[in-house]
Scaffold this motif. Structure first.
Motif, mmCIF file in Angstrom:
data_model
loop_
_atom_site.group_PDB
_atom_site.id
_atom_site.type_symbol
_atom_site.label_atom_id
_atom_site.label_comp_id
_atom_site.label_asym_id
_atom_site.label_seq_id
_atom_site.Cartn_x
_atom_site.Cartn_y
_atom_site.Cartn_z
ATOM 1 N N LEU A 22 12.749 -7.142 -5.409
ATOM 2 C CA LEU A 22 11.965 -7.268 -6.634
ATOM 3 C C LEU A 22 10.497 -7.525 -6.313
ATOM 4 C CD1 LEU A 22 14.334 -9.446 -8.867
ATOM 5 C CD2 LEU A 22 13.658 -7.075 -9.268
ATOM 6 N N LEU A 23 10.246 -8.282 -5.249
ATOM 7 C CA LEU A 23 8.872 -8.571 -4.853
ATOM 8 C C LEU A 23 8.164 -7.295 -4.407
ATOM 9 C CD1 LEU A 23 6.696 -10.709 -4.361
ATOM 10 C CD2 LEU A 23 7.618 -11.014 -2.050
ATOM 11 N N TYR A 24 8.847 -6.464 -3.622
ATOM 12 C CA TYR A 24 8.261 -5.186 -3.212
ATOM 13 C C TYR A 24 7.961 -4.314 -4.424
ATOM 14 C CZ TYR A 24 9.045 -5.546 1.872
ATOM 15 O OH TYR A 24 8.988 -5.891 3.191
ATOM 16 N N GLY A 25 8.945 -4.176 -5.315
ATOM 17 C CA GLY A 25 8.757 -3.338 -6.494
ATOM 18 C C GLY A 25 7.657 -3.855 -7.400
ATOM 19 N N THR A 26 7.604 -5.170 -7.576
ATOM 20 C CA THR A 26 6.612 -5.772 -8.472
ATOM 21 C C THR A 26 5.204 -5.657 -7.908
ATOM 22 O OG1 THR A 26 8.260 -7.349 -9.288
ATOM 23 C CG2 THR A 26 5.949 -7.873 -9.693
ATOM 24 N N THR A 27 5.021 -5.980 -6.636
ATOM 25 C CA THR A 27 3.683 -5.911 -6.048
ATOM 26 C C THR A 27 3.189 -4.465 -5.975
ATOM 27 O OG1 THR A 27 4.712 -5.972 -3.837
ATOM 28 C CG2 THR A 27 3.858 -8.049 -4.714
ATOM 29 N N GLY A 28 4.106 -3.528 -5.682
ATOM 30 C CA GLY A 28 3.707 -2.126 -5.673
ATOM 31 C C GLY A 28 3.244 -1.669 -7.038
ATOM 32 N N GLU A 29 3.961 -2.065 -8.085
ATOM 33 C CA GLU A 29 3.577 -1.686 -9.443
ATOM 34 C C GLU A 29 2.296 -2.390 -9.874
ATOM 35 O OE1 GLU A 29 3.880 0.152 -13.284
ATOM 36 O OE2 GLU A 29 4.548 0.627 -11.252
ATOM 37 N N ILE A 30 2.103 -3.627 -9.446
ATOM 38 C CA ILE A 30 0.863 -4.342 -9.770
ATOM 39 C C ILE A 30 -0.339 -3.589 -9.211
ATOM 40 C CG2 ILE A 30 -0.503 -6.414 -9.240
ATOM 41 C CD1 ILE A 30 2.036 -8.053 -9.530
ATOM 42 N N MET A 31 -0.233 -3.104 -7.971
ATOM 43 C CA MET A 31 -1.338 -2.356 -7.384
ATOM 44 C C MET A 31 -1.643 -1.101 -8.199
ATOM 45 S SD MET A 31 -1.856 -0.820 -3.532
ATOM 46 C CE MET A 31 -2.598 -2.351 -2.920
ATOM 47 N N ILE A 32 -0.604 -0.401 -8.622
ATOM 48 C CA ILE A 32 -0.801 0.816 -9.405
ATOM 49 C C ILE A 32 -1.425 0.506 -10.756
ATOM 50 C CG2 ILE A 32 0.403 2.701 -10.585
ATOM 51 C CD1 ILE A 32 2.424 2.689 -8.280
ATOM 52 N N GLU A 33 -0.918 -0.527 -11.426
ATOM 53 C CA GLU A 33 -1.426 -0.857 -12.748
ATOM 54 C C GLU A 33 -2.838 -1.428 -12.694
ATOM 55 O OE1 GLU A 33 1.165 -2.983 -15.328
ATOM 56 O OE2 GLU A 33 2.916 -1.732 -14.878
ATOM 57 N N LYS A 34 -3.155 -2.149 -11.642
ATOM 58 C CA LYS A 34 -4.511 -2.687 -11.503
ATOM 59 C C LYS A 34 -5.541 -1.577 -11.325
ATOM 60 C CE LYS A 34 -4.748 -7.233 -11.771
ATOM 61 N NZ LYS A 34 -5.665 -7.887 -12.743
ATOM 62 N N ILE A 196 -18.620 4.828 -8.081
ATOM 63 C CA ILE A 196 -17.276 4.659 -7.534
ATOM 64 C C ILE A 196 -16.457 5.914 -7.822
ATOM 65 C CG2 ILE A 196 -15.163 3.273 -7.625
ATOM 66 C CD1 ILE A 196 -16.868 0.915 -8.540
ATOM 67 N N ASN A 197 -15.801 6.431 -6.812
ATOM 68 C CA ASN A 197 -14.979 7.636 -6.967
ATOM 69 C C ASN A 197 -13.658 7.242 -7.630
ATOM 70 O OD1 ASN A 197 -13.339 9.947 -6.651
ATOM 71 N ND2 ASN A 197 -14.459 10.559 -4.820
ATOM 72 N N VAL A 198 -13.599 7.396 -8.934
ATOM 73 C CA VAL A 198 -12.439 6.956 -9.700
ATOM 74 C C VAL A 198 -11.174 7.682 -9.260
ATOM 75 C CG1 VAL A 198 -11.417 6.843 -12.009
ATOM 76 C CG2 VAL A 198 -13.832 6.295 -11.686
ATOM 77 N N THR A 199 -11.254 8.984 -9.104
ATOM 78 C CA THR A 199 -10.075 9.780 -8.743
ATOM 79 C C THR A 199 -9.522 9.373 -7.385
ATOM 80 O OG1 THR A 199 -10.853 11.675 -10.042
ATOM 81 C CG2 THR A 199 -9.225 12.120 -8.324
ATOM 82 N N ALA A 200 -10.396 9.227 -6.404
ATOM 83 C CA ALA A 200 -9.955 8.860 -5.048
ATOM 84 C C ALA A 200 -9.303 7.484 -5.039
ATOM 85 C CB ALA A 200 -11.137 8.888 -4.089
ATOM 86 N N TYR A 201 -9.921 6.534 -5.732
ATOM 87 C CA TYR A 201 -9.367 5.179 -5.771
ATOM 88 C C TYR A 201 -8.001 5.171 -6.433
ATOM 89 C CZ TYR A 201 -12.952 2.123 -3.836
ATOM 90 O OH TYR A 201 -13.782 1.454 -2.972
ATOM 91 N N LYS A 202 -7.849 5.923 -7.518
ATOM 92 C CA LYS A 202 -6.552 5.976 -8.191
ATOM 93 C C LYS A 202 -5.500 6.589 -7.269
ATOM 94 C CE LYS A 202 -7.695 6.060 -13.134
ATOM 95 N NZ LYS A 202 -6.644 5.125 -13.575
ATOM 96 N N TYR A 203 -5.824 7.710 -6.635
ATOM 97 C CA TYR A 203 -4.879 8.364 -5.735
ATOM 98 C C TYR A 203 -4.417 7.398 -4.635
ATOM 99 C CZ TYR A 203 -4.571 13.334 -7.016
ATOM 100 O OH TYR A 203 -4.255 14.534 -7.634
ATOM 101 N N ILE A 204 -5.368 6.771 -3.983
ATOM 102 C CA ILE A 204 -5.041 5.896 -2.843
ATOM 103 C C ILE A 204 -4.135 4.752 -3.267
ATOM 104 C CG2 ILE A 204 -6.016 4.244 -1.199
ATOM 105 C CD1 ILE A 204 -8.487 6.095 -1.036
ATOM 106 N N HIS A 205 -4.471 4.089 -4.357
ATOM 107 C CA HIS A 205 -3.712 2.899 -4.749
ATOM 108 C C HIS A 205 -2.359 3.250 -5.353
ATOM 109 C CE1 HIS A 205 -7.765 1.181 -4.283
ATOM 110 N NE2 HIS A 205 -7.100 0.114 -3.884
ATOM 111 N N ILE A 206 -2.255 4.389 -6.007
ATOM 112 C CA ILE A 206 -0.952 4.823 -6.508
ATOM 113 C C ILE A 206 -0.029 5.165 -5.346
ATOM 114 C CG2 ILE A 206 0.252 6.644 -7.769
ATOM 115 C CD1 ILE A 206 -2.151 6.738 -9.677
ATOM 116 N N ILE A 207 -0.564 5.858 -4.345
ATOM 117 C CA ILE A 207 0.245 6.245 -3.181
ATOM 118 C C ILE A 207 0.685 5.011 -2.396
ATOM 119 C CG2 ILE A 207 0.167 7.420 -0.948
ATOM 120 C CD1 ILE A 207 -1.675 9.503 -2.285
#
Length: 333
Positions: A22-34, A196-207
């Motif tokens: 749950l910690l892995y799933g939650t922290t991964g989703e937090i990064m994406i949502e942030k 700030i490169n919005v697209t690049a930042y989104k790609y990196i953090h989602i991945i």
């Protein structure tokens, strides 16, 4: 007396076992949502990470290979999500649900193909992969009475999960890239105007966030059993609970450590209620009178209660990114 102590230690130990995925799933989703995206595909992403990591880890008999493949496979899922939602501006909710549907279906498709093959299920017990995923006793700490075994006698992925949560909190709050990423989640147009490169930042953090989820799926594959038969699944709804825990943790990786422990407690209660009732008959004997199906549903009931309470108490101080789930059109800036 020894039996009572063993039951208590095992209960605490299993809280950590159920807490970590749950910690892995939650922290991964937090990064994406942030970073401003809402990914409802946690369940499917964890499932793909679990299958890919386990199969390659069993094939090469290496936990390191299992972790790398699990992270990459889940990261590819994140790349697909990024392309669809960031580049093509597809609906994030629909895309996430599609990933969950595909990921769980992939789990069963590959699993049935493997388990029905000539050689059957990949060998795990007695291999190096099995040995490398076993508990590591931290000298001195693991011998502390009552809590030593529970907190300091786990496999390497447990400590990696805790370390990821701590490092993610530091990244969000103490580094320039982390602050830039958070600014995109709050106001992508303002961040874009600052270069700030919005697209690049989104790609990196989602991945990266998706890769972290994949490690949680691998942990479940190696430590929590499960089969490919019938409706059984290693992930078993943990992805959905992780999404709810993001809200419970108020989008903070540090608070996610505490929130996932709470859910680890209720999951452990589901499998050890009879042992607790036997060890503490005067205090917990009533647990045996509760239907077993209630304990199976308890984590999801608690999830619902947490969502209701969080929505009622977090007004005005929520850590939810303001631009979460919204597509960013640069031309409208």
């Amino acid at each position: 007396m020894n039996n009572v102590v063993e039951v208590f230690e095992l209960f605490l130990f299993n809280i950590i076992v159920y807490n970590i995925p749950l910690l892995y799933g939650t922290t991964g989703e937090i990064m994406i949502e942030k970073s401003g995206s809402l990914n409802l595909g946690v369940e499917g992403t964890m499932a793909i990470g679990a299958v890919a990591g386990f199969l390659f880890g069993a094939r090469f008999d290496s936990l390191l290979v299992a972790c790398i493949v699990s992270f990459i496979a889940a990261g590819i899922v994140g790349l697909v999500f990024s392309f669809l939602t960031v580049t093509l501006q597809a609906n994030q909710n629909v895309t996430g649900l599609t990933i969950t549907t595909f990921g769980v279906a992939f789990y069963y498709f590959i699993g049935n193909a493997v388990s029905n093959g000539e050689k059957g299920w990949p060998k795990f017990s007695g291999t190096q992969l099995d040995a490398q995923s076993q508990a590591l006793n931290i000298p001195g700490l693991s011998s502390i009475p009552f809590v030593g075994k529970a907190l300091f006698s786990h496999g390497i992925l447990v400590y990696v999960g805790v370390l990821i949560a701590i490092l993610m909190w530091l990244y969000f709050n103490k580094t320039v890239p982390g602050l830039k990423m958070r600014s995109i989640g709050e106001n992508p147009a303002a961040a874009d105007s600052l270069g700030i490169n919005v697209t690049a930042y989104k790609y990196i953090h989602i991945i990266v966030g998706s890769g972290i989820m994949g490690l949680g799926g691998l942990y479940m594959a190696l430590n929590m059993g499960g089969t490919f038969e019938g409706s059984n699944c290693w992930i078993n709804g943990y992805g959905w609970i992780a999404i709810a825990l993001v809200i419970f943790a108020n989008w903070s990786p540090a608070k996610a450590l505490l929130g996932t422990l709470l859910f680890g407690f209720f999951n452990t209660l589901r499998v050890q209620n009879a042992a607790l009732a036997y060890a503490f008959p005067n205090v917990l004997g009533w647990l045996t009178k509760i239907p077993s199906h209630f304990f199976s549903a308890l984590p999801f009931i608690i999830t619902l209660i947490v969502l209701i309470l969080s929505s009622m108490t977090s007004k005005g101080r929520s850590g939810e990114p303001q631009a979460i789930g919204r597509s960013y059109y640069r031309e409208d800036r």
